[in-house]
Design a protein around this motif. Sequence first.
Motif, PDB file in Angstrom:
ATOM      1  N   PRO A  45     -21.784 -37.451 120.460  1.00 20.25           N
ATOM      2  CA  PRO A  45     -22.876 -37.776 121.391  1.00 20.25           C
ATOM      3  C   PRO A  45     -22.338 -38.386 122.690  1.00 20.25           C
ATOM      4  N   GLY A  46     -22.896 -37.916 123.797  1.00 19.26           N
ATOM      5  CA  GLY A  46     -22.455 -38.350 125.115  1.00 19.26           C
ATOM      6  C   GLY A  46     -21.604 -37.327 125.825  1.00 19.26           C
ATOM      7  N   ASP A  47     -21.009 -36.370 125.093  1.00 19.83           N
ATOM      8  CA  ASP A  47     -20.236 -35.310 125.739  1.00 19.83           C
ATOM      9  C   ASP A  47     -21.172 -34.357 126.480  1.00 19.83           C
ATOM     10  N   THR A  48     -20.602 -33.540 127.331  1.00 19.19           N
ATOM     11  CA  THR A  48     -21.408 -32.640 128.150  1.00 19.19           C
ATOM     12  C   THR A  48     -21.233 -31.197 127.690  1.00 19.19           C
ATOM     13  N   LEU A  49     -22.217 -30.391 127.971  1.00 19.86           N
ATOM     14  CA  LEU A  49     -22.140 -28.950 127.767  1.00 19.86           C
ATOM     15  C   LEU A  49     -22.966 -28.274 128.853  1.00 19.86           C
ATOM     16  N   THR A  50     -22.720 -26.999 129.067  1.00 22.43           N
ATOM     17  CA  THR A  50     -23.385 -26.244 130.127  1.00 22.43           C
ATOM     18  C   THR A  50     -24.017 -25.002 129.522  1.00 22.43           C
ATOM     19  N   LEU A  51     -25.299 -24.793 129.814  1.00 26.27           N
ATOM     20  CA  LEU A  51     -26.020 -23.613 129.349  1.00 26.27           C
ATOM     21  C   LEU A  51     -25.946 -22.530 130.411  1.00 26.27           C
ATOM     22  N   HIS A  52     -25.513 -21.335 130.006  1.00 26.86           N
ATOM     23  CA  HIS A  52     -25.508 -20.154 130.868  1.00 26.86           C
ATOM     24  C   HIS A  52     -26.557 -19.189 130.316  1.00 26.86           C
ATOM     25  N   PRO A  53     -27.770 -19.174 130.890  1.00 29.80           N
ATOM     26  CA  PRO A  53     -28.857 -18.370 130.308  1.00 29.80           C
ATOM     27  C   PRO A  53     -28.606 -16.886 130.464  1.00 29.80           C
ATOM     28  N   GLN A  54     -29.119 -16.128 129.514  1.00 26.88           N
ATOM     29  CA  GLN A  54     -29.042 -14.671 129.590  1.00 26.88           C
ATOM     30  C   GLN A  54     -29.960 -14.160 130.695  1.00 26.88           C
ATOM     31  N   GLY A  55     -29.493 -13.119 131.384  1.00 26.67           N
ATOM     32  CA  GLY A  55     -30.298 -12.513 132.432  1.00 26.67           C
ATOM     33  C   GLY A  55     -30.305 -13.278 133.735  1.00 26.67           C
ATOM     34  N   ALA A  56     -29.576 -14.386 133.830  1.00 26.35           N
ATOM     35  CA  ALA A  56     -29.517 -15.171 135.067  1.00 26.35           C
ATOM     36  C   ALA A  56     -28.067 -15.593 135.297  1.00 26.35           C
ATOM     37  N   PRO A  57     -27.199 -14.688 135.753  1.00 26.53           N
ATOM     38  CA  PRO A  57     -25.775 -15.008 135.863  1.00 26.53           C
ATOM     39  C   PRO A  57     -25.458 -16.073 136.900  1.00 26.53           C
ATOM     40  N   MET A  58     -26.377 -16.331 137.833  1.00 30.05           N
ATOM     41  CA  MET A  58     -26.108 -17.321 138.881  1.00 30.05           C
ATOM     42  C   MET A  58     -26.671 -18.689 138.540  1.00 30.05           C
ATOM     43  N   GLN A  59     -27.280 -18.854 137.378  1.00 30.21           N
ATOM     44  CA  GLN A  59     -27.882 -20.122 136.988  1.00 30.21           C
ATOM     45  C   GLN A  59     -27.079 -20.774 135.875  1.00 30.21           C
ATOM     46  N   SER A  60     -27.108 -22.084 135.852  1.00 28.38           N
ATOM     47  CA  SER A  60     -26.523 -22.855 134.757  1.00 28.38           C
ATOM     48  C   SER A  60     -27.231 -24.204 134.701  1.00 28.38           C
ATOM     49  N   PHE A  61     -27.259 -24.787 133.510  1.00 26.89           N
ATOM     50  CA  PHE A  61     -27.953 -26.051 133.295  1.00 26.89           C
ATOM     51  C   PHE A  61     -27.019 -26.971 132.518  1.00 26.89           C
ATOM     52  N   ASP A  62     -26.850 -28.180 133.031  1.00 22.10           N
ATOM     53  CA  ASP A  62     -26.010 -29.179 132.371  1.00 22.10           C
ATOM     54  C   ASP A  62     -26.849 -29.997 131.403  1.00 22.10           C
ATOM     55  N   ALA A  63     -26.247 -30.352 130.281  1.00 18.15           N
ATOM     56  CA  ALA A  63     -26.949 -31.122 129.257  1.00 18.15           C
ATOM     57  C   ALA A  63     -25.977 -32.131 128.644  1.00 18.15           C
ATOM     58  N   ARG A  64     -26.553 -33.110 127.974  1.00 20.12           N
ATOM     59  CA  ARG A  64     -25.785 -34.181 127.338  1.00 20.12           C
ATOM     60  C   ARG A  64     -26.005 -34.118 125.829  1.00 20.12           C
ATOM     61  N   VAL A  65     -24.926 -34.148 125.075  1.00 22.64           N
ATOM     62  CA  VAL A  65     -25.013 -34.031 123.618  1.00 22.64           C
ATOM     63  C   VAL A  65     -25.686 -35.275 123.046  1.00 22.64           C
ATOM     64  N   GLU A  66     -26.710 -35.030 122.201  1.00 20.80           N
ATOM     65  CA  GLU A  66     -27.417 -36.126 121.542  1.00 20.80           C
ATOM     66  C   GLU A  66     -27.013 -36.275 120.083  1.00 20.80           C
ATOM     67  N   SER A  67     -26.787 -35.155 119.405  1.00 20.19           N
ATOM     68  CA  SER A  67     -26.409 -35.228 117.991  1.00 20.19           C
ATOM     69  C   SER A  67     -25.655 -33.974 117.598  1.00 20.19           C
ATOM     70  N   VAL A  68     -24.800 -34.111 116.589  1.00 22.56           N
ATOM     71  CA  VAL A  68     -24.029 -33.000 116.031  1.00 22.56           C
ATOM     72  C   VAL A  68     -24.151 -33.071 114.521  1.00 22.56           C
ATOM     73  N   SER A  69     -24.490 -31.953 113.887  1.00 21.73           N
ATOM     74  CA  SER A  69     -24.632 -31.954 112.430  1.00 21.73           C
ATOM     75  C   SER A  69     -23.290 -32.251 111.777  1.00 21.73           C
ATOM     76  N   TYR A  70     -23.333 -32.952 110.653  1.00 25.09           N
ATOM     77  CA  TYR A  70     -22.093 -33.383 110.019  1.00 25.09           C
ATOM     78  C   TYR A  70     -21.431 -32.263 109.221  1.00 25.09           C
TER      79      TYR A  70
END
Length: 444
Positions: free
Chosen positions: A359-384
């Motif tokens: 939790p707290g690490d970053t990731l970036t979403l690259h949506p399908q059908g929109a090659p010029m868009q990206s969205f940054d997000a912050r990790v909240e939880s990871v399954s064990y």
Amino acid sequence: MTAPERSAPLVTLLQLQRRARQAGTPQALGFVAVNETLQLVAYRQAAMWTATGLGQVMAVSGPPQPDPQAPYIQWLAPLFRHLMREATPAGEVVIGALPETVRADWASWLPAHALWLPLPAGDRPAAAGLLLARDTPWSPHEIGLLGELAHAYGHALDALQPRHPWREGLAPLLRKRKTRRWLLAGALLVSLCPMRLSALAQAEVVPFEPFVVRAPLDGVIDRFDIRPNQPVQAGTPLFSLDTTALRARLEVARKAVDTAQEEYRQSAQAAVTNDKTRAELVLRRGKVQEKSVELDYTAEQLARVQVKSDRAGIAVFADANDWIGKAVTLGERVLLVADPARVELVAWMPAADRLPVSPGDTLTLHPQGAPMQSFDARVESVSYRAEATREGFMAYRIKASFRTDQPLPRIGQLGSARVYGGWAPLIYVALRRPLSTVRQWLGW
């Protein structure tokens, strides 16, 4: 000897050089070399060799194209390889200096005197050669003429080869020991450069804390009053269950109440004169109350067949036709009512690509059908532990929240999420997957 007779060989030499320049393919040039050279000097047999690839006999005098499986061609190959490997200069071939396997069968394939002509290509070592054989020795005058012709053949053959400028320039550099040391040091330095570990994961935008609309009772869905992704308000009808069975039960319950009330009335009248009937009066009253409760419960169920939204949002479900006519049980989830302004990201990181994400690490979403868009997000939880996904592979589920200083993607948006981990040397990043595969295969 007259002047025209003295100049005839030179004219023939110029004509052959022109024919070599006009050849459009290496095969055409080989045909000229082994057949038309006969116009300049007399010989009985000729063969041309090229070192391209693994090396091959490119042309022989007579047939338009040599057969690689012919015994004569099979015998010529080691002879040419020996001459090319030893960098034999132009001149008559010394049969006694040849390998035993070649020397033993010489008389079966070639005359006693053979002239070897390397075909140089500029200042580079010769990559081809021409062999002319006859029964009489070669004179110095003939060797001089053929040397000039061989130079023209080599130049023409080099011009017909595909160009690799960068390879040609790199080869001399790699021959220098100092250059190789610098390249090795540079490669080692680059391999130690730190890079951030990352992995790709399938991802989907889902609503955050949506309101789950469930079936209020057992029944069959009769109709939907909304469409997928339709905005709804509190109190908006969503769907209705079939009321046929409930209305029949309600009618039966009314009849039962009427019957119980009539029995109670009759018992109350008879209780005035009959002590035994007076004792049953309490039971009759209880039965009336029981049937009334059943009637009220059935009426309450009938009032709940139409499901309404408890909050504002959008209706999240696939298709109304998937639900109409389907039997549902009490508490079964039918759809979601979500707030489009409250979304989160769910990513599935394959177990084979697992990174030390917390939790707290970053990731970036690259949506399908929109090659010029990206969205940054912050990790909240990871399954064990890893679990099976819909696609059938094991993966860790990651939930992340989007940054508030950017537009939010729509609910249901699919894409690839690049998950970032710690830092590691470039060589580890490049070899992480191969090493993991080898380790699993070897079992260490």
